[in-house]
Scaffold this motif. Sequence first.
Motif, PDB file in Angstrom:
ATOM      1  N   VAL A 205      -9.359  11.717  -7.146  1.00  0.00           N
ATOM      2  CA  VAL A 205      -8.579  10.960  -8.119  1.00  0.00           C
ATOM      3  C   VAL A 205      -9.281  10.897  -9.469  1.00  0.00           C
ATOM      4  CG1 VAL A 205      -9.622   8.747  -7.446  1.00  0.00           C
ATOM      5  CG2 VAL A 205      -7.332   8.790  -8.467  1.00  0.00           C
ATOM      6  N   PHE A 206     -10.615  10.971  -9.498  1.00  0.00           N
ATOM      7  CA  PHE A 206     -11.353  10.981 -10.761  1.00  0.00           C
ATOM      8  C   PHE A 206     -11.459  12.380 -11.350  1.00  0.00           C
ATOM      9  CE2 PHE A 206     -13.655   7.238  -8.701  1.00  0.00           C
ATOM     10  CZ  PHE A 206     -12.793   6.324  -9.286  1.00  0.00           C
ATOM     11  N   LEU A 207     -11.398  13.393 -10.505  1.00  0.00           N
ATOM     12  CA  LEU A 207     -11.509  14.763 -10.983  1.00  0.00           C
ATOM     13  C   LEU A 207     -10.194  15.297 -11.529  1.00  0.00           C
ATOM     14  CD1 LEU A 207     -13.308  17.260 -11.298  1.00  0.00           C
ATOM     15  CD2 LEU A 207     -12.746  17.880  -8.939  1.00  0.00           C
ATOM     16  N   VAL A 208      -9.078  14.822 -10.984  1.00  0.00           N
ATOM     17  CA  VAL A 208      -7.763  15.361 -11.354  1.00  0.00           C
ATOM     18  C   VAL A 208      -7.476  15.224 -12.849  1.00  0.00           C
ATOM     19  CG1 VAL A 208      -5.278  15.005 -11.088  1.00  0.00           C
ATOM     20  CG2 VAL A 208      -6.719  15.170  -9.071  1.00  0.00           C
ATOM     21  N   PRO A 209      -7.765  14.070 -13.503  1.00  0.00           N
ATOM     22  CA  PRO A 209      -7.487  14.000 -14.946  1.00  0.00           C
ATOM     23  C   PRO A 209      -8.234  15.057 -15.756  1.00  0.00           C
ATOM     24  CG  PRO A 209      -7.873  11.805 -14.056  1.00  0.00           C
ATOM     25  CD  PRO A 209      -8.215  12.765 -12.968  1.00  0.00           C
ATOM     26  N   MET A 210      -9.448  15.381 -15.346  1.00  0.00           N
ATOM     27  CA  MET A 210     -10.193  16.427 -16.048  1.00  0.00           C
ATOM     28  C   MET A 210      -9.582  17.800 -15.806  1.00  0.00           C
ATOM     29  SD  MET A 210     -14.077  15.077 -15.450  1.00  0.00           S
ATOM     30  CE  MET A 210     -13.803  13.958 -14.088  1.00  0.00           C
ATOM     31  N   LEU A 211      -9.125  18.030 -14.581  1.00  0.00           N
ATOM     32  CA  LEU A 211      -8.478  19.305 -14.276  1.00  0.00           C
ATOM     33  C   LEU A 211      -7.166  19.458 -15.048  1.00  0.00           C
ATOM     34  CD1 LEU A 211      -9.055  19.483 -10.404  1.00  0.00           C
ATOM     35  CD2 LEU A 211     -10.374  20.580 -12.214  1.00  0.00           C
ATOM     36  N   LYS A 212      -6.436  18.361 -15.172  1.00  0.00           N
ATOM     37  CA  LYS A 212      -5.179  18.411 -15.917  1.00  0.00           C
ATOM     38  C   LYS A 212      -5.414  18.701 -17.400  1.00  0.00           C
ATOM     39  CE  LYS A 212      -2.300  15.454 -12.987  1.00  0.00           C
ATOM     40  NZ  LYS A 212      -1.516  14.190 -12.906  1.00  0.00           N
TER      41      LYS A 212
END
Length: 790
Positions: free
Chosen positions: A577-584
């Motif tokens: 959940v913390f990594l997804v915003p960076m991936l987006k």
Amino acid sequence: AAALSGAMAAEGPGSLLALSSAAVSRSMGALERDVWALPGHLLRGLLPLLTVFRLERAEGAARRAGLSTQPIWRKLWDDVMKTRPPNSENITCWRKKFLETFFSNVLHGVLDVSSDWRLNDHHFSPLLHSSPHVSQLTLCNMLQGAVELTAEHNQKVLENLAVSLRILKFQHLLSSDQSIRRSLVLLLHRLIHHGSVSQVSMYSWPVPDTVLLVLILSMSAGFWRSGNALTYQSSPCGLCREKDKAQSQESAQERAERGHCDGREWSDGENQKGSPRAPEEADAEVNRCRADVCLNSVLAGPKSPLQNQACEEASSKVPCDHTSIQGGSSHCISDQLSCHPVLRKTRRRLKSAVGKKRRCLRRSRGPYTDPEDLYDFVFTVAREDNSGLLDKNSTTERENAENWTSSSPGSPCTGHAGCKKRGGSAGIFSLKAAHRFRSVSTLELFSIPLTGETCRTLSNLLSSWVSLENLVLSYNGLGANIFCILSGLRALSRHSDCHLHVVRVSDVFSHMPCMELVRCILSAFPRLHTLSVSFDLKNQLEGNRPEGNPSCSEAEIPESCLEQLEIRFPREPLHTVFLVPMLKASKSLQQLSLDSATLPCSQELGLLLEALKECNPNLKKLSFHDMNLAEHQKEVLLLLQDPILQEITFSFCRLFESSTTEFLSEIINTVKRNSSLKSLKLPGNRLGNHRLVALADIFSEDSSSSLCQLDVSSNCIKPDGLLEFAKKLEGHIQQRGGQIQFTHLRLFQNWLDQDAETAQEALRRLKAVCSVVNDSWDSSQAFADYISVM
């Protein structure tokens, strides 16, 4: 000549041609031009009998005759250096490799040219002749190499290095005196400001000399004094001289007029009240004085802190409330005076300050310079912020973190609360007052502790270092100072001509969770193409961050240009959940590497794969290292059948710890059907002999695989298993009519030393098929080391 005859005698009785070649080689000074015109079959026998200097000059003639000198240079390396260079298989030019190492060894006094007749020719200077081939140079210890290179008799050597040198390294540096620092300044000015050095790297400096460190950082960033003040052999820098001369002529009349006006204005405060130019001119005069004092004394050794009392007092009486300026410069006083209702009192203070400052200048012309000036130069760049002068002992690490995290976007490091106090140390060296020269594009700091002051200096240098492309900070003990570095990067990102694309940060302790730090960096600098964050251990005080500061996890991540992301977790849980915003935010991401993370629940890896598929359609390389994937067989198979990924790494991921033979068969069948996968790396997964042999079926006749590279290092493979794999692979190649795309096999740290004959046979067969990279690893010693730490 005797040494040459002895060398020929050792090779046996010589033919007439060999004897003639030896005679010619002894008279090359007179016959050189005629020798280069000899036909190839005669030149071939002569080349090995030449000294390294004549051999280097023969390169053009050998090439015209269709001859290669590479074998001769390789033999010279083996005979003289007597070591195997790292990555020798990647060396394409042994002439350059030899002469570059020869230059370094002679410079540092570790090679005696009289030890081999091929190195000793009184017609040539070893440093001068080899310098055009030096693209990388390391200076170490007391910087004796810098002193030698800036000596008058090596002026031509320095000119050659200014053209050829690209990488300058410093290693194991020690404290130095004034003369050595002066030599270092001359060297950096010539090689960086007027040369071609594009990378400066510093290694292993446990207790860094702050003067030297800041000196190297500042000059690498392109800041230094006037070229006329920077003397070489008692003369101004020739490359700066003409430019400074033209500038001085343009401003001579302006300075004369300003001096005349100053004389009248300082004598009558009342007449100044209507003059809007007075505050600005006073500000410029004070800044010039301070810059001159600091620059003239930066190369002087420290003396008693009491000797600079007048300068310190002068500075403390001048109010400074800096406003941040892009490029690292700042303005003092003028903004305050322009809106002050009564100017007389302030102008009197300025007059007093200038008078004392001028006394300092007169004293600095003597044999002794002010001791505090050197200190001020070292820390002055850090003081150029929007808060004023620094008081380095006034706050704790928590207060530092508060100020850094709350600093305004686009501003260099603001320092701590003490910056807002009036007064401070003596004369401030302004970046505006310094000359801006050419700067390097790569800065690397390995194992060099950086204090808060040094980090603030680096931050302000970074804020305008637009030519910087690569920044590597490795094991610098940053702690909370990471926010100071981020402040400089945030300011740098506001420059439209900024070139920074690569940032790598690694350390023992993490000051904050890795995911939060990555988010901070991406928020501060969305232009990055490569970001690597790596930590060994968690900081036990990690949760005690100052209250009231906006958390990086709450900051919105702008759309980034990130193409490569590497995160090494200090055994932190991987929360998708913390990594997804960076991936987006990273639509252009092509490489992702996750190292030493723990999976808090069985669903996390599946969620990550879904996020990658949705957010990063261009992802080509995915790597997992030191993560327990034994219970995630489904996700592993999903990755192996991904039609986009070209390289997958499962390194020390315990893939087969609790698996069955069916899982291995599924892996093989999945790879056989995947035509997009080019590289599969499986080091450290305990394949053993039987699983390695089974992997040969990936290249069977019915396979549509395009696999080119296979890495099975550290997998407990024995010689008999490797031989069976080689035979099975040969069989599949024959069935396919010799058509196979497999080109590289990596076998590091396997048990091939247990049966050398069988291992050699297996390697011989494999090398006929593909390129094999292995090592002479002692498995018994490795096992003993493993037992010793259990």
